[in-house]
Design a protein around this motif. Structure first.
Motif, PDB file in Angstrom:
ATOM      1  N   ARG A   1      40.928  34.275  34.413  1.00  0.00           N
ATOM      2  CA  ARG A   1      41.399  34.279  35.799  1.00  0.00           C
ATOM      3  C   ARG A   1      40.867  35.546  36.444  1.00  0.00           C
ATOM      4  O   ARG A   1      41.081  36.657  35.926  1.00  0.00           O
ATOM      5  CB  ARG A   1      42.933  34.246  35.849  1.00  0.00           C
ATOM      6  CG  ARG A   1      43.510  34.052  37.242  1.00  0.00           C
ATOM      7  CD  ARG A   1      43.329  32.639  37.750  1.00  0.00           C
ATOM      8  NE  ARG A   1      43.910  32.486  39.091  1.00  0.00           N
ATOM      9  CZ  ARG A   1      43.694  31.430  39.864  1.00  0.00           C
ATOM     10  NH1 ARG A   1      42.917  30.441  39.437  1.00  0.00           N
ATOM     11  NH2 ARG A   1      44.246  31.339  41.054  1.00  0.00           N
ATOM     12  N   VAL A   2      40.138  35.398  37.547  1.00  0.00           N
ATOM     13  CA  VAL A   2      39.478  36.530  38.192  1.00  0.00           C
ATOM     14  C   VAL A   2      40.052  36.717  39.597  1.00  0.00           C
ATOM     15  O   VAL A   2      40.136  35.766  40.374  1.00  0.00           O
ATOM     16  CB  VAL A   2      37.953  36.313  38.271  1.00  0.00           C
ATOM     17  CG1 VAL A   2      37.277  37.501  38.970  1.00  0.00           C
ATOM     18  CG2 VAL A   2      37.362  36.119  36.874  1.00  0.00           C
ATOM     19  N   ARG A   3      40.441  37.964  39.895  1.00  0.00           N
ATOM     20  CA  ARG A   3      40.979  38.299  41.215  1.00  0.00           C
ATOM     21  C   ARG A   3      40.111  39.394  41.837  1.00  0.00           C
ATOM     22  O   ARG A   3      39.774  40.380  41.166  1.00  0.00           O
ATOM     23  CB  ARG A   3      42.420  38.786  41.102  1.00  0.00           C
ATOM     24  CG  ARG A   3      43.070  39.102  42.450  1.00  0.00           C
ATOM     25  CD  ARG A   3      44.546  39.454  42.310  1.00  0.00           C
ATOM     26  NE  ARG A   3      44.756  40.739  41.682  1.00  0.00           N
ATOM     27  CZ  ARG A   3      45.360  40.912  40.491  1.00  0.00           C
ATOM     28  NH1 ARG A   3      45.789  39.872  39.805  1.00  0.00           N
ATOM     29  NH2 ARG A   3      45.523  42.124  39.991  1.00  0.00           N
TER      30      ARG A   3
ATOM     31  N   GLY B   1      24.271  43.704  51.896  1.00  0.00           N
ATOM     32  CA  GLY B   1      24.460  44.885  52.727  1.00  0.00           C
ATOM     33  C   GLY B   1      25.791  44.930  53.456  1.00  0.00           C
ATOM     34  O   GLY B   1      25.950  45.704  54.413  1.00  0.00           O
ATOM     35  N   VAL B   2      26.762  44.128  53.023  1.00  0.00           N
ATOM     36  CA  VAL B   2      28.069  44.137  53.698  1.00  0.00           C
ATOM     37  C   VAL B   2      28.763  45.484  53.438  1.00  0.00           C
ATOM     38  O   VAL B   2      28.587  46.093  52.383  1.00  0.00           O
ATOM     39  CB  VAL B   2      28.959  42.959  53.219  1.00  0.00           C
ATOM     40  CG1 VAL B   2      28.346  41.626  53.616  1.00  0.00           C
ATOM     41  CG2 VAL B   2      29.209  43.029  51.723  1.00  0.00           C
ATOM     42  N   PRO B   3      29.570  45.966  54.381  1.00  0.00           N
ATOM     43  CA  PRO B   3      30.138  47.320  54.281  1.00  0.00           C
ATOM     44  C   PRO B   3      31.441  47.371  53.487  1.00  0.00           C
ATOM     45  O   PRO B   3      32.443  47.906  53.953  1.00  0.00           O
ATOM     46  CB  PRO B   3      30.380  47.683  55.753  1.00  0.00           C
ATOM     47  CG  PRO B   3      30.731  46.376  56.390  1.00  0.00           C
ATOM     48  CD  PRO B   3      29.897  45.330  55.688  1.00  0.00           C
ATOM     49  N   PHE B   4      31.425  46.802  52.295  1.00  0.00           N
ATOM     50  CA  PHE B   4      32.648  46.746  51.490  1.00  0.00           C
ATOM     51  C   PHE B   4      32.374  47.190  50.057  1.00  0.00           C
ATOM     52  O   PHE B   4      31.231  47.275  49.608  1.00  0.00           O
ATOM     53  CB  PHE B   4      33.212  45.315  51.445  1.00  0.00           C
ATOM     54  CG  PHE B   4      33.522  44.714  52.778  1.00  0.00           C
ATOM     55  CD1 PHE B   4      34.467  45.296  53.616  1.00  0.00           C
ATOM     56  CD2 PHE B   4      32.869  43.576  53.213  1.00  0.00           C
ATOM     57  CE1 PHE B   4      34.758  44.753  54.856  1.00  0.00           C
ATOM     58  CE2 PHE B   4      33.146  43.018  54.450  1.00  0.00           C
ATOM     59  CZ  PHE B   4      34.088  43.602  55.273  1.00  0.00           C
ATOM     60  N   GLY B   5      33.464  47.445  49.348  1.00  0.00           N
ATOM     61  CA  GLY B   5      33.478  47.531  47.907  1.00  0.00           C
ATOM     62  C   GLY B   5      34.455  46.483  47.410  1.00  0.00           C
ATOM     63  O   GLY B   5      34.934  45.649  48.194  1.00  0.00           O
ATOM     64  N   ALA B   6      34.766  46.509  46.111  1.00  0.00           N
ATOM     65  CA  ALA B   6      35.669  45.487  45.573  1.00  0.00           C
ATOM     66  C   ALA B   6      36.490  46.024  44.415  1.00  0.00           C
ATOM     67  O   ALA B   6      35.986  46.785  43.573  1.00  0.00           O
ATOM     68  CB  ALA B   6      34.877  44.269  45.105  1.00  0.00           C
ATOM     69  N   ASP B   7      37.769  45.646  44.404  1.00  0.00           N
ATOM     70  CA  ASP B   7      38.633  45.853  43.245  1.00  0.00           C
ATOM     71  C   ASP B   7      38.712  44.505  42.522  1.00  0.00           C
ATOM     72  O   ASP B   7      39.119  43.494  43.120  1.00  0.00           O
ATOM     73  CB  ASP B   7      40.024  46.287  43.690  1.00  0.00           C
ATOM     74  CG  ASP B   7      40.002  47.625  44.416  1.00  0.00           C
ATOM     75  OD1 ASP B   7      39.520  48.598  43.819  1.00  0.00           O
ATOM     76  OD2 ASP B   7      40.440  47.670  45.578  1.00  0.00           O
TER      77      ASP B   7
ATOM     78  N   CYS C   1      34.322  48.157  31.400  1.00  0.00           N
ATOM     79  CA  CYS C   1      34.599  47.925  32.825  1.00  0.00           C
ATOM     80  C   CYS C   1      33.640  48.696  33.711  1.00  0.00           C
ATOM     81  O   CYS C   1      33.997  49.103  34.827  1.00  0.00           O
ATOM     82  CB  CYS C   1      36.049  48.297  33.135  1.00  0.00           C
ATOM     83  SG  CYS C   1      37.249  47.149  32.426  1.00  0.00           S
ATOM     84  N   ASP C   2      32.415  48.911  33.217  1.00  0.00           N
ATOM     85  CA  ASP C   2      31.394  49.623  33.986  1.00  0.00           C
ATOM     86  C   ASP C   2      30.171  48.726  34.145  1.00  0.00           C
ATOM     87  O   ASP C   2      30.281  47.500  34.064  1.00  0.00           O
ATOM     88  CB  ASP C   2      31.046  50.949  33.295  1.00  0.00           C
ATOM     89  CG  ASP C   2      30.664  50.765  31.832  1.00  0.00           C
ATOM     90  OD1 ASP C   2      30.290  49.635  31.435  1.00  0.00           O
ATOM     91  OD2 ASP C   2      30.744  51.740  31.069  1.00  0.00           O
ATOM     92  N   GLY C   3      29.016  49.312  34.338  1.00  0.00           N
ATOM     93  CA  GLY C   3      27.795  48.553  34.572  1.00  0.00           C
ATOM     94  C   GLY C   3      27.362  47.663  33.433  1.00  0.00           C
ATOM     95  O   GLY C   3      26.471  46.819  33.610  1.00  0.00           O
TER      96      GLY C   3
ATOM     97  N   ILE D   1      35.445  48.663  41.495  1.00  0.00           N
ATOM     98  CA  ILE D   1      36.409  49.097  40.475  1.00  0.00           C
ATOM     99  C   ILE D   1      36.848  47.863  39.708  1.00  0.00           C
ATOM    100  O   ILE D   1      37.405  46.920  40.289  1.00  0.00           O
ATOM    101  CB  ILE D   1      37.622  49.794  41.115  1.00  0.00           C
ATOM    102  CG1 ILE D   1      37.158  51.027  41.893  1.00  0.00           C
ATOM    103  CG2 ILE D   1      38.644  50.175  40.047  1.00  0.00           C
ATOM    104  CD1 ILE D   1      38.215  51.625  42.798  1.00  0.00           C
ATOM    105  N   LEU D   2      36.576  47.851  38.419  1.00  0.00           N
ATOM    106  CA  LEU D   2      36.868  46.691  37.568  1.00  0.00           C
ATOM    107  C   LEU D   2      37.922  47.044  36.540  1.00  0.00           C
ATOM    108  O   LEU D   2      37.841  48.093  35.886  1.00  0.00           O
ATOM    109  CB  LEU D   2      35.585  46.228  36.863  1.00  0.00           C
ATOM    110  CG  LEU D   2      35.718  45.116  35.815  1.00  0.00           C
ATOM    111  CD1 LEU D   2      36.172  43.816  36.459  1.00  0.00           C
ATOM    112  CD2 LEU D   2      34.400  44.912  35.087  1.00  0.00           C
ATOM    113  N   LYS D   3      38.902  46.169  36.385  1.00  0.00           N
ATOM    114  CA  LYS D   3      39.909  46.307  35.337  1.00  0.00           C
ATOM    115  C   LYS D   3      40.011  44.976  34.608  1.00  0.00           C
ATOM    116  O   LYS D   3      39.735  43.919  35.186  1.00  0.00           O
ATOM    117  CB  LYS D   3      41.265  46.702  35.916  1.00  0.00           C
ATOM    118  CG  LYS D   3      41.262  48.092  36.538  1.00  0.00           C
ATOM    119  CD  LYS D   3      42.625  48.483  37.091  1.00  0.00           C
ATOM    120  CE  LYS D   3      42.573  49.875  37.707  1.00  0.00           C
ATOM    121  NZ  LYS D   3      43.873  50.266  38.300  1.00  0.00           N
ATOM    122  N   CYS D   4      40.427  45.051  33.332  1.00  0.00           N
ATOM    123  CA  CYS D   4      40.470  43.851  32.503  1.00  0.00           C
ATOM    124  C   CYS D   4      41.711  43.895  31.609  1.00  0.00           C
ATOM    125  O   CYS D   4      42.140  44.969  31.180  1.00  0.00           O
ATOM    126  CB  CYS D   4      39.202  43.754  31.653  1.00  0.00           C
ATOM    127  SG  CYS D   4      39.114  42.274  30.621  1.00  0.00           S
ATOM    128  N   SER D   5      42.248  42.712  31.319  1.00  0.00           N
ATOM    129  CA  SER D   5      43.451  42.630  30.481  1.00  0.00           C
ATOM    130  C   SER D   5      43.167  42.978  29.025  1.00  0.00           C
ATOM    131  O   SER D   5      44.090  43.289  28.275  1.00  0.00           O
ATOM    132  CB  SER D   5      44.059  41.224  30.571  1.00  0.00           C
ATOM    133  OG  SER D   5      43.140  40.266  30.072  1.00  0.00           O
TER     134      SER D   5
END
Length: 288
Positions: A41-43, A81-87, A63-65, A53-57
């Motif tokens: 399950r991915v959120r 090129g969208v101006p976002f990052g992601a958790d 959780c890096d490259g 920023i990646l976290k895993c159960s």
């Protein structure tokens, strides 16, 4: 900012042939892959920091490259090129080193979720062809995991030909503790001449006939033939003796799946599975 989540479905190989080797060292394949209900399950939540920023159960998952889901986010932001990052948070259920495409499924889910969230935020989304191209940069199985369903996969696995949905059936998946190195598995296949034998054409016919019995009879995997891992062979024997129409190792291993025509038979086989064989899962095919 906006959040979305989805299932990242595992895959099994109903057939797997190795057809050659390219000049760049990659082997070419001809195989039939099937999505199954065993899934992570991915959120994903957009952020305005520009960071991924990646976290895993599962604490042992990087959780890096090194993680394909992390790469997927980086590639998506670089391409658009969208101006976002992601958790990103991954709740892991697909076993590691199983030949079930867990990493590819997570990467595919991240690409789809980011595309959806960025569109919601007013950015221009990628079309399906662009998503598939981006997925291929991450791994050969990622395009399949973006689409899901039943496909004949050629080349290095990136050429996808849709097939008929396979009939209703039930799967028992077993992941023994033994791990398999994919390069090692290919070397083993290189050392075993196949005499021209191919499993995939017969599997394609069986799938198009929509007969679960024919599909079970057509199962075949060159890695399984070449490696002959003892615990894999024991699991296959157990599954067939406990109601499976047939059983096979998936990918380069080491997970094994058995195909059952009745749910009760699959459930009973799973309940009685010797603990020494490893982790056991019940699953069903998933259509695209």
């Amino acid at each position: 900012m906006n959040t979305a989540e989805c299932n990242a479905y595992a895959k099994i190989n109903l057939s797997l042939d190795i057809t050659g080797r390219r000049e760049d060292g990659y082997h070419t394949v001809d195989m039939v892959m099937q999505s199954v209900s065993l899934c992570d399950r991915v959120r994903v939540t957009l952020n305005d920091t520009g960071e991924v920023i990646l976290k895993c159960s599962k604490p042992h998952i990087p959780c890096d490259g090194r993680n394909t889901a992390y790469k997927a986010a980086q590639y998506y932001f670089d391409a658009t090129g969208v101006p976002f990052g992601a958790d990103i948070y991954i709740e892991k259920h697909i076993p590691d080193q199983a030949g079930m495409g867990g990493g590819s499924a997570d990467a595919a889910a991240v690409l789809k979720l980011l595309n959806h969230l960025c569109a919601e935020a007013g950015e221009e989304p990628l079309n399906t062809a662009e998503l598939l191209y981006l997925g291929l940069r991450i791994g050969a199985d990622v395009p399949f995991c973006i689409l899901n369903g039943t496909y004949r996969c050629l080349g290095i696995g990136e050429q996808l030909l849709p097939l008929a949905e396979i009939p209703k059936c039930y799967l028992v998946v077993v992941k023994p503790d033994v791990g398999v190195s994919t390069p090692e598995a290919y070397r083993a296949c290189d050392n075993v001449p196949d005499g021209g034998m191919r499993y995939t054409p017969g599997m394609v016919r069986a799938v198009e006939h929509r007969s679960i019995e024919e599909i079970a009879n057509a199962l075949g995997n060159r890695f399984d033939d070449a490696l002959q891992i003892s615990v894999v062979q024991e699991i296959k024997k157990y599954l067939c003796e406990n109601g499976a129409l047939n059983a096979l190792m998936t990918g380069s291993g080491s997970a094994v799946f058995g195909i059952f025509s009745e749910k009760s038979l699959a459930e009973n086989a799973a309940k009685r599975m010797p603990k020494a064989f490893g982790a056991c899962f019940l699953a069903e095919p998933v259509n695209g």
